[in-house]
Design an enzyme around this catalytic site. Structure first.
Site, PDB file in Angstrom:
ATOM      1  N   LYS A 204     -14.215  -0.155  -9.661  1.00  0.00           N
ATOM      2  CA  LYS A 204     -13.634  -1.324  -8.996  1.00  0.00           C
ATOM      3  C   LYS A 204     -12.226  -0.995  -8.514  1.00  0.00           C
ATOM      4  O   LYS A 204     -11.302  -0.837  -9.303  1.00  0.00           O
ATOM      5  CB  LYS A 204     -13.561  -2.534  -9.935  1.00  0.00           C
ATOM      6  CG  LYS A 204     -13.236  -3.798  -9.117  1.00  0.00           C
ATOM      7  CD  LYS A 204     -12.593  -4.898  -9.899  1.00  0.00           C
ATOM      8  CE  LYS A 204     -11.124  -4.756 -10.080  1.00  0.00           C
ATOM      9  NZ  LYS A 204     -10.304  -4.915  -8.858  1.00  0.00           N
ATOM     10  N   GLY A 256      -3.561   0.782 -14.683  1.00  0.00           N
ATOM     11  CA  GLY A 256      -2.936  -0.444 -14.181  1.00  0.00           C
ATOM     12  C   GLY A 256      -1.814  -0.869 -15.104  1.00  0.00           C
ATOM     13  O   GLY A 256      -1.219  -0.039 -15.809  1.00  0.00           O
ATOM     14  N   SER A 257      -1.555  -2.165 -15.114  1.00  0.00           N
ATOM     15  CA  SER A 257      -0.400  -2.657 -15.864  1.00  0.00           C
ATOM     16  C   SER A 257      -0.683  -2.690 -17.365  1.00  0.00           C
ATOM     17  O   SER A 257      -1.833  -2.791 -17.803  1.00  0.00           O
ATOM     18  CB  SER A 257      -0.052  -4.064 -15.384  1.00  0.00           C
ATOM     19  OG  SER A 257      -1.147  -4.915 -15.616  1.00  0.00           O
ATOM     20  N   THR A 258       0.389  -2.620 -18.132  1.00  0.00           N
ATOM     21  CA  THR A 258       0.254  -2.675 -19.590  1.00  0.00           C
ATOM     22  C   THR A 258      -0.331  -4.021 -20.015  1.00  0.00           C
ATOM     23  O   THR A 258      -1.137  -4.085 -20.942  1.00  0.00           O
ATOM     24  CB  THR A 258       1.624  -2.415 -20.241  1.00  0.00           C
ATOM     25  OG1 THR A 258       2.016  -1.079 -19.876  1.00  0.00           O
ATOM     26  CG2 THR A 258       1.569  -2.501 -21.753  1.00  0.00           C
ATOM     27  N   GLY A 261      -3.968  -3.865 -19.495  1.00  0.00           N
ATOM     28  CA  GLY A 261      -4.475  -2.887 -20.477  1.00  0.00           C
ATOM     29  C   GLY A 261      -4.671  -3.540 -21.834  1.00  0.00           C
ATOM     30  O   GLY A 261      -5.671  -3.299 -22.519  1.00  0.00           O
ATOM     31  N   GLU A 278      -4.477   4.098 -18.700  1.00  0.00           N
ATOM     32  CA  GLU A 278      -3.255   4.712 -18.169  1.00  0.00           C
ATOM     33  C   GLU A 278      -2.407   3.560 -17.657  1.00  0.00           C
ATOM     34  O   GLU A 278      -2.761   2.917 -16.669  1.00  0.00           O
ATOM     35  CB  GLU A 278      -3.631   5.712 -17.073  1.00  0.00           C
ATOM     36  CG  GLU A 278      -2.568   6.760 -16.848  1.00  0.00           C
ATOM     37  CD  GLU A 278      -1.693   6.422 -15.670  1.00  0.00           C
ATOM     38  OE1 GLU A 278      -0.656   5.744 -15.906  1.00  0.00           O
ATOM     39  OE2 GLU A 278      -2.030   6.815 -14.556  1.00  0.00           O
ATOM     40  N   CYS A 312       3.465   4.683 -11.522  1.00  0.00           N
ATOM     41  CA  CYS A 312       3.823   4.397 -12.916  1.00  0.00           C
ATOM     42  C   CYS A 312       4.691   5.512 -13.481  1.00  0.00           C
ATOM     43  O   CYS A 312       5.411   5.306 -14.449  1.00  0.00           O
ATOM     44  CB  CYS A 312       2.577   4.172 -13.759  1.00  0.00           C
ATOM     45  SG  CYS A 312       1.178   5.086 -13.170  1.00  0.00           S
ATOM     46  N   GLU A 409       9.290  -2.368 -16.106  1.00  0.00           N
ATOM     47  CA  GLU A 409       8.791  -1.641 -14.942  1.00  0.00           C
ATOM     48  C   GLU A 409       8.942  -2.515 -13.696  1.00  0.00           C
ATOM     49  O   GLU A 409       8.385  -3.611 -13.625  1.00  0.00           O
ATOM     50  CB  GLU A 409       7.321  -1.296 -15.173  1.00  0.00           C
ATOM     51  CG  GLU A 409       6.787  -0.307 -14.191  1.00  0.00           C
ATOM     52  CD  GLU A 409       5.339   0.073 -14.481  1.00  0.00           C
ATOM     53  OE1 GLU A 409       4.567  -0.796 -14.926  1.00  0.00           O
ATOM     54  OE2 GLU A 409       4.983   1.236 -14.229  1.00  0.00           O
TER      55      GLU A 409
HETATM   56  P1  ADP Z   1      -0.890  -3.654 -10.956  1.00  0.00           P
HETATM   57  O1  ADP Z   1       0.295  -4.317 -11.551  1.00  0.00           O
HETATM   58  O2  ADP Z   1      -0.784  -2.187 -10.773  1.00  0.00           O
HETATM   59  O3  ADP Z   1      -1.510  -4.386  -9.803  1.00  0.00           O
HETATM   60  P2  ADP Z   1      -2.993  -4.664 -12.596  1.00  0.00           P
HETATM   61  O4  ADP Z   1      -3.146  -4.260 -14.011  1.00  0.00           O
HETATM   62  O5  ADP Z   1      -2.705  -6.071 -12.269  1.00  0.00           O
HETATM   63  O6  ADP Z   1      -1.931  -3.640 -12.091  1.00  0.00           O
HETATM   64  O7  ADP Z   1      -4.269  -4.250 -11.762  1.00  0.00           O
HETATM   65  C1  ADP Z   1      -4.921  -2.992 -11.901  1.00  0.00           C
HETATM   66  C2  ADP Z   1      -6.404  -3.192 -11.723  1.00  0.00           C
HETATM   67  O8  ADP Z   1      -6.886  -4.037 -12.777  1.00  0.00           O
HETATM   68  C3  ADP Z   1      -6.790  -3.899 -10.439  1.00  0.00           C
HETATM   69  O9  ADP Z   1      -7.980  -3.319  -9.948  1.00  0.00           O
HETATM   70  C4  ADP Z   1      -7.031  -5.333 -10.888  1.00  0.00           C
HETATM   71  O10 ADP Z   1      -7.922  -6.041 -10.065  1.00  0.00           O
HETATM   72  C5  ADP Z   1      -7.644  -5.107 -12.253  1.00  0.00           C
HETATM   73  N1  ADP Z   1      -7.535  -6.242 -13.181  1.00  0.00           N
HETATM   74  C6  ADP Z   1      -6.643  -7.259 -13.180  1.00  0.00           C
HETATM   75  N2  ADP Z   1      -6.860  -8.104 -14.205  1.00  0.00           N
HETATM   76  C7  ADP Z   1      -7.924  -7.607 -14.901  1.00  0.00           C
HETATM   77  C8  ADP Z   1      -8.640  -8.006 -16.079  1.00  0.00           C
HETATM   78  N3  ADP Z   1      -8.295  -9.079 -16.761  1.00  0.00           N
HETATM   79  N4  ADP Z   1      -9.663  -7.242 -16.499  1.00  0.00           N
HETATM   80  C9  ADP Z   1     -10.010  -6.111 -15.832  1.00  0.00           C
HETATM   81  N5  ADP Z   1      -9.383  -5.686 -14.719  1.00  0.00           N
HETATM   82  C10 ADP Z   1      -8.359  -6.413 -14.235  1.00  0.00           C
END
Ligand code: ADP
Length: 499
Positions: A204, A256-258, A261, A278, A312, A409
């Site tokens: 995704k 993605g974001s902490t 995560g 990561e 990151c 960040e």
């Molecule tokens: P960033 O701050 O880099 O956008 P995110 O963590 O918000 O990081 O997003 C990274 C990925 O995680 C994107 O593909 C986003 O759609 C997906 N994402 C956001 N929320 C969720 C969730 N609750 N569960 C799984 N994936 C998610």
């Protein structure tokens, strides 16, 4: 005094010379988009075909440099995620796990070669959809994407020798969720090792940058990859959550974001699903007084500005030894003034557009926080385009450890600078963060490099360079920066059972 009739008026000449200097710019050199073919609407790539989403929903992906819509993409719901996972499971059981490792490798080599052939198209779409300068997508992202597929293609038939005494076996179906900062590269980081080790995939991409992943689906088709081996579902957080919550996923790979995560960790608690995360970072770039300062300044610019701070591992905290702090900051400001912010497709552009309105708002909010906290703010005087999302490169001096701009960040071209006197002091400060993804050390002394690299709590540390990647070196973090490694031999492990 009387002037001779043909004497040149001096002040005017001087003014003309100054105009010449200040007006001087590069002529625009935009990369052409004539060869790019985008559909108006993309479905989900499931079982080797683009299919309409069961959810019936679509959303627009736009170009952050001009706010124009590029295409509509499907928003996968729970039933769509289920369909994709079923396709991946079937492909795993009936085709992919039965192929010889050498055959799997052949597909990966083929994918790598097609990406190389279509490199220009991929870099242009990456810059259009994500906003990054074409120089980055053309010279860094896309070559690394091909390199990752080549690298892991090479491992496919050598797995039996990779872990002496162990018999590696694939896990099954991997659910992979990636962010918007390196859309195609993150897809390659995830897909290449998963396929090399015999797993199948549901990927995704991020909601603001789905296009290169969907184009990659075309590559899989052109490479005759068996249907269902890689499935690509688009959508936002809810789609990502549907994938993570699916009971038939054997492995989750997330970048993605902490915050997200942590949500994923909660969702996986008590399940057998393996995971790698990561997450965020707040890298310290450390300049000692004995460093080659001009090179170090270039490294700082490379680490936080050329990438819009959208990584990151960005060198978002700068520590400069006190004796050279003034000169480094002066040189840095001079260099920053020469940076060109603008059209991501222009080959002269150093800094492209910020990925989304939301991200720009976040960066601007942090700039306000930094100013309110009392750090000294400086931002270059470059002219920004009227439309689109832009942020001129900026820095804070006199920042302190307790400032939020130092701890959190920002994910934008904003640098927080602190000074230090001793190695012990800078180690203490650099490690004092919830993150531990990457760092940089600039010094003339090898011994200092070894001391620093062994004491800095970060997964990747660059010495006298910054932000260099190679498929052969593992990448990943300590503490809140994540779990597991991607890249290299280590990047195979999270996709294998090692009995
Ligand atoms: P960033 O701050 O880099 O956008 P995110 O963590 O918000 O990081 O997003 C990274 C990925 O995680 C994107 O593909 C986003 O759609 C997906 N994402 C956001 N929320 C969720 C969730 N609750 N569960 C799984 N994936 C998610």
């Amino acid at each position: 005094m009387k002037r001779k009739p043909n004497a040149r008026p001096r002040r005017k000449t001087a003014a003309r010379a100054i105009d010449f200097q200040t007006d001087w710019t590069y002529a625009p050199a935009p990369e052409s988009t004539g060869h790019i073919q985008l559909r108006e609407r993309y479905g989900l790539f499931i079982n080797g075909q683009f299919v309409n989403p069961k959810s019936g929903k679509y959303f627009a992906t736009t170009n952050p440099a001009n706010e124009k819509k590029l295409a509509e993409v499907a928003e996968a719901g729970i039933a769509d995620a289920d369909r994709a996972v079923r396709a991946a499971r079937q492909a795993y059981e009936t085709v992919w796990s039965r192929l010889s490792a050498a055959e799997r490798g052949k597909y990966l080599y083929r994918i790598a070669r097609i990406i190389q052939e279509r490199a220009r198209e991929f870099s242009v779409i990456e810059s259009m959809d994500g906003g990054k300068a074409i120089r980055e997508s053309r010279d860094v992202d896309v070559p690394l994407v091909a390199a990752h597929f080549f690298y892991y293609a090479g491992w496919a038939d050598k797995l039996a020798y990779a872990f002496p005494g162990k018999t590696p076996k694939p896990l099954g179906v991997a659910g992979q969720i990636i962010p918007w900062n390196f859309p195609l590269l993150m897809a390659a980081w995830k897909i290449a090792p998963a396929l090399a080790t015999g797993n199948t995939v549901v990927l995704k991409p991020a909601e603001t940058t789905p296009l290169t992943a969907l184009k990659l689906a075309e590559v899989f088709r052109d490479a005759d990859l068996p249907p269902g081996v890689v499935n690509i579902i688009t959508g936002g957080g809810a789609t990502g959550a549907a994938l993570v919550n699916h009971p038939d996923i054997d492995k989750v790979a997330f970048t993605g974001s902490t915050d997200v995560g942590k949500l994923i960790l909660k969702a996986l608690a008590g399940r057998k699903t393996k995971y790698t995360l990561e997450l965020g970072g707040k890298a310290a770039n450390i300049i000692f007084e004995d460093a080659a300062l001009d090179q170090a300044v270039e490294g700082i610019v490379n680490g936080i500005f050329f990438n819009q701070g959208h990584v990151c591992c960005a060198g978002s905290r700068l520590f400069v030894q006190e004796s050279v702090a003034d000169v480094v900051v002066e040189k840095l400001k001079e260099r920053m003034e020469t940076l060109i912010v603008g059209d991501p497709l222009d080959k002269n552009t150093d800094i492209g557009a910020i990925n989304s309105r939301m991200q720009l708002d976040k960066i601007q909010a942090y700039i306000k926080i930094g100013r309110d906290e009392g750090a000294d703010f400086y931002q270059t005087s470059c002219k920004l385009p009227a439309k689109g999302y832009w942020c001129a490169p900026a820095l804070f001096t006199n920042a302190s450890q307790s400032h939020r701009i130092v701890q959190e960040e920002i994910f934008g071209p904003v640098l927080a600078i602190q000074t230090f006197r001793t190695i012990e002091e800078v180690l203490e400060k650099a490690n004092n963060t919830p993150y531990g993804l990457s760092g940089g050390v600039w010094t003339d002394k090898g011994a200092k490099i070894f001391k620093m690299t062994s004491k800095l709590r970060a997964g990747v540390i660059w010495a006298n360079t910054f932000s260099k990647f190679d498929p052969g070196s593992p990448f990943g973090g300590y503490k809140e920066s994540g779990v597991g490694r991607e890249g290299g031999l280590q990047g195979l492990m999270p996709y294998l059972q090692l009995a």
